[in-house]
Design an enzyme around this catalytic site. Structure first.
Site, PDB file in Angstrom:
ATOM      1  N   TYR A   1       0.817  -1.225   0.000  1.00 11.51           N
ATOM      2  CA  TYR A   1       0.000   0.000   0.000  1.00 11.51           C
ATOM      3  C   TYR A   1       0.849   1.274   0.000  1.00 11.51           C
ATOM      4  O   TYR A   1       0.410   2.316   0.446  1.00 11.51           O
ATOM      5  CB  TYR A   1      -0.946   0.039   1.218  1.00 11.51           C
ATOM      6  CG  TYR A   1      -1.730  -1.238   1.434  1.00 11.51           C
ATOM      7  CD1 TYR A   1      -2.612  -1.704   0.460  1.00 11.51           C
ATOM      8  CD2 TYR A   1      -1.595  -1.980   2.609  1.00 11.51           C
ATOM      9  CE1 TYR A   1      -3.341  -2.872   0.657  1.00 11.51           C
ATOM     10  CE2 TYR A   1      -2.316  -3.154   2.805  1.00 11.51           C
ATOM     11  CZ  TYR A   1      -3.181  -3.588   1.832  1.00 11.51           C
ATOM     12  OH  TYR A   1      -3.898  -4.733   2.029  1.00 11.51           O
TER      13      TYR A   1
ATOM     14  N   TYR B   1     -14.512  -5.093   3.270  1.00  7.58           N
ATOM     15  CA  TYR B   1     -13.148  -5.481   2.903  1.00  7.58           C
ATOM     16  C   TYR B   1     -12.988  -6.954   3.250  1.00  7.58           C
ATOM     17  O   TYR B   1     -13.174  -7.348   4.401  1.00  7.58           O
ATOM     18  CB  TYR B   1     -12.086  -4.654   3.650  1.00  7.58           C
ATOM     19  CG  TYR B   1     -10.692  -5.162   3.342  1.00  7.58           C
ATOM     20  CD1 TYR B   1     -10.032  -4.766   2.178  1.00  7.58           C
ATOM     21  CD2 TYR B   1     -10.056  -6.080   4.174  1.00  7.58           C
ATOM     22  CE1 TYR B   1      -8.788  -5.267   1.853  1.00  7.58           C
ATOM     23  CE2 TYR B   1      -8.805  -6.589   3.861  1.00  7.58           C
ATOM     24  CZ  TYR B   1      -8.173  -6.180   2.704  1.00  7.58           C
ATOM     25  OH  TYR B   1      -6.936  -6.690   2.384  1.00  7.58           O
TER      26      TYR B   1
ATOM     27  N   ASP C   1     -17.250 -13.187   7.809  1.00 10.39           N
ATOM     28  CA  ASP C   1     -15.804 -12.974   7.747  1.00 10.39           C
ATOM     29  C   ASP C   1     -15.399 -12.403   9.097  1.00 10.39           C
ATOM     30  O   ASP C   1     -15.510 -11.197   9.326  1.00 10.39           O
ATOM     31  CB  ASP C   1     -15.483 -12.014   6.599  1.00 10.39           C
ATOM     32  CG  ASP C   1     -14.001 -11.652   6.532  1.00 10.39           C
ATOM     33  OD1 ASP C   1     -13.258 -12.029   7.453  1.00 10.39           O
ATOM     34  OD2 ASP C   1     -13.610 -10.987   5.551  1.00 10.39           O
TER      35      ASP C   1
ATOM     36  N   LYS D   1      -6.184 -13.551  11.286  1.00  6.47           N
ATOM     37  CA  LYS D   1      -5.538 -12.546  12.159  1.00  6.47           C
ATOM     38  C   LYS D   1      -5.269 -13.007  13.602  1.00  6.47           C
ATOM     39  O   LYS D   1      -4.191 -13.499  13.886  1.00  6.47           O
ATOM     40  CB  LYS D   1      -6.340 -11.244  12.124  1.00  6.47           C
ATOM     41  CG  LYS D   1      -6.273 -10.580  10.741  1.00  6.47           C
ATOM     42  CD  LYS D   1      -6.575  -9.106  10.792  1.00  6.47           C
ATOM     43  CE  LYS D   1      -6.199  -8.401   9.514  1.00  6.47           C
ATOM     44  NZ  LYS D   1      -7.263  -8.342   8.504  1.00  6.47           N
TER      45      LYS D   1
END
Ligand SMILES: *Cc1c(COP(=O)(O)O)cnc(C)c1O
Length: 421
Positions: A9, A137, A240, A269
């Protein structure tokens, strides 16, 4: 010579040199220069126990001494089996099957592929598109990019390359909204389902907290309404929980706030406490059993090389054990109290002309500003005060490690607020 490492990014022309991290302890990491930075983001929300946690480090060392890796194709091992049992135990009732992969994006790819194949196997091949939400996202791989917010999301450049799916508006009712307040959000979801359900395999959402798309927080009633709509229209519900899982919203899973069981749930994560990359896609009997059959098409054709990696499974089990034994939900509730007091109850912040909203949920807080320019330079400025902050576009947020103590939590909020003085 500049480093050959290409950073994520990053704008290559304007990026400043990345400081080198040499170690870490608890909620802080240390730079080569000797600087110690209090990490307000716990490294993209995964290092929930902070750095160099002795039990997690030991778990990896012990496992490394026994078995670092072996393929899961046709073989199994104790860490994969035990972790799967643990995940079935702690996740919502009914999620009894675990498919491993190596990252959140791949975990979501697995979920989407599973949903499409599920309908195919039931003789509904037209159900091969997905329904996602604006502000969503779900990851950076192609399948995931196609279900991220197509306008404000970061992948609009690729629109010509990606498959086309359906999108419903992002939910607008806040976390503590009464049931009536989500009616409009659910009506918008129903409208898309009524028009397109014949071709929709699954509804995907980041339950309660749309994270990278702007830390949009919504109500548990929305999850319950979405569950009912999915049942009505024969659409699978996929949660998610890559970001929300393992305590981020104040309960172990966001689904727990609504007592809803999705058909498929994705974890990553926080799964390994951030110590190794791994993911798990869980499914109910309803989904799993559709794959029991006689044709070659009944096999689920997916198998990442590193799925079920023993080191990752072992450290994930240790992470969950620490979470439960050391009352992390209690720690998260305390962090939530500090975040509310320091951010929500501060009129200088909430009434500041650059600030459009302040939201707190579990161990997550965000200051939403009018535009991204307002936050230009905040990272470098925070670093001078010993705090690592990395805003997303116009959102200045913290998702601290759960072991962050009150004083450090206040240090983080002090620096976040300081930017607006
Ligand atoms: C980070 C994230 C992903 C992608 O996970 P990776 O491990 O970066 O591939 C997917 N979904 C959500 C909600 C995330 O926050």
């Amino acid at each position: 010579m500049t480093s050959p490492v290409w950073h994520p990014y990053a704008h290559l022309k304007t990026q400043s040199p990345a400081p080198k991290v040499v170690g870490g302890e608890g909620p802080r990491f240390t730079l080569e220069s000797g600087e110690s930075l209090l990490d307000a983001t716990c490294s993209w929300w995964c290092m929930i126990h902070g750095y160099r946690h002795p039990r997690l480090v030991k778990a990896i060392q012990r496992q490394a001494d026994e078995l670092c890796h072996v393929m899961l194709g046709g073989l199994t091992h104790e860490p994969a089996d035990r972790l799967a049992r643990e995940l079935v135990r702690v996740t919502p009732e009914g999620l009894d099957h675990v498919f491993y992969s190596d990252s959140g994006s791949v975990g979501m790819e697995v979920a989407m592929k599973m949903a499409v194949q599920y309908h195919q196997l039931r003789g509904r091949p037209a159900k091969h598109r997905l329904l996602s939400l604006m502000k969503a996202y779900h990851g950076d791989t192609a399948g995931c990019m196609a279900v991220c917010d197509p306008e404000e999301g970061m992948h609009s450049l690729f629109s010509g390359y990606l498959p086309r799916h359906h999108f419903a508006p992002a939910p607008t009712a806040p976390f503590d909204a009464p049931p009536e307040a989500v009616e409009q959000d659910l009506a918008a979801l129903r409208a898309v389902l009524e028009r397109h359900h014949e071709e929709i395999a699954a509804l995907l959402m980041e339950p309660l907290l749309q994270a990278a798309g702007g830390l949009n927080m919504t109500s548990p009633h929305y999850l319950q309404g979405a569950r009912a709509l999915c049942d009505e229209f024969d659409v699978l519900l996929v949660f998610d929980e890559v970001a929300t899982g393992f305590g981020r919203t104040g309960k172990l899973f966001a689904a727990d706030h609504a007592a809803v069981t999705p058909d498929i749930m994705v974890l990553s994560k926080g799964l390994t406490g951030g110590y190794l990359g791994h993911a798990a896609t869980l499914a109910t009997d309803r989904v799993h059993d559709a794959f029991i059959g006689d044709t070659p098409e009944h096999a689920f054709m997916h198998g990442p090389t590193f799925m079920g990696n023993p080191l990752a499974c072992r450290v994930a089990m240790e992470s969950l054990a620490v979470f439960e034994e050391e009352d992390y939900l209690g720690k998260i509730a305390r962090l939530n109290g500090v975040l509310r007091e320091e951010l929500l109850d501060d009129p200088d912040l909430t009434a500041h002309p650059a600030v459009t909203d302040v939201r707190v949920l579990g161990a997550t807080a965000v200051i939403e500003t009018r535009s991204a320019d307002i936050l230009t330079g905040v990272g470098a400025w925070a670093r001078e005060q010993g705090v690592w902050l990395r805003p997303i576009d116009r959102w200045l947020y913290t998702m601290p490690a759960y072991i962050t103590d009150d004083a450090d939590m206040r240090r983080i909020t002090e620096v976040m607020k300081g930017w607006f003085r």
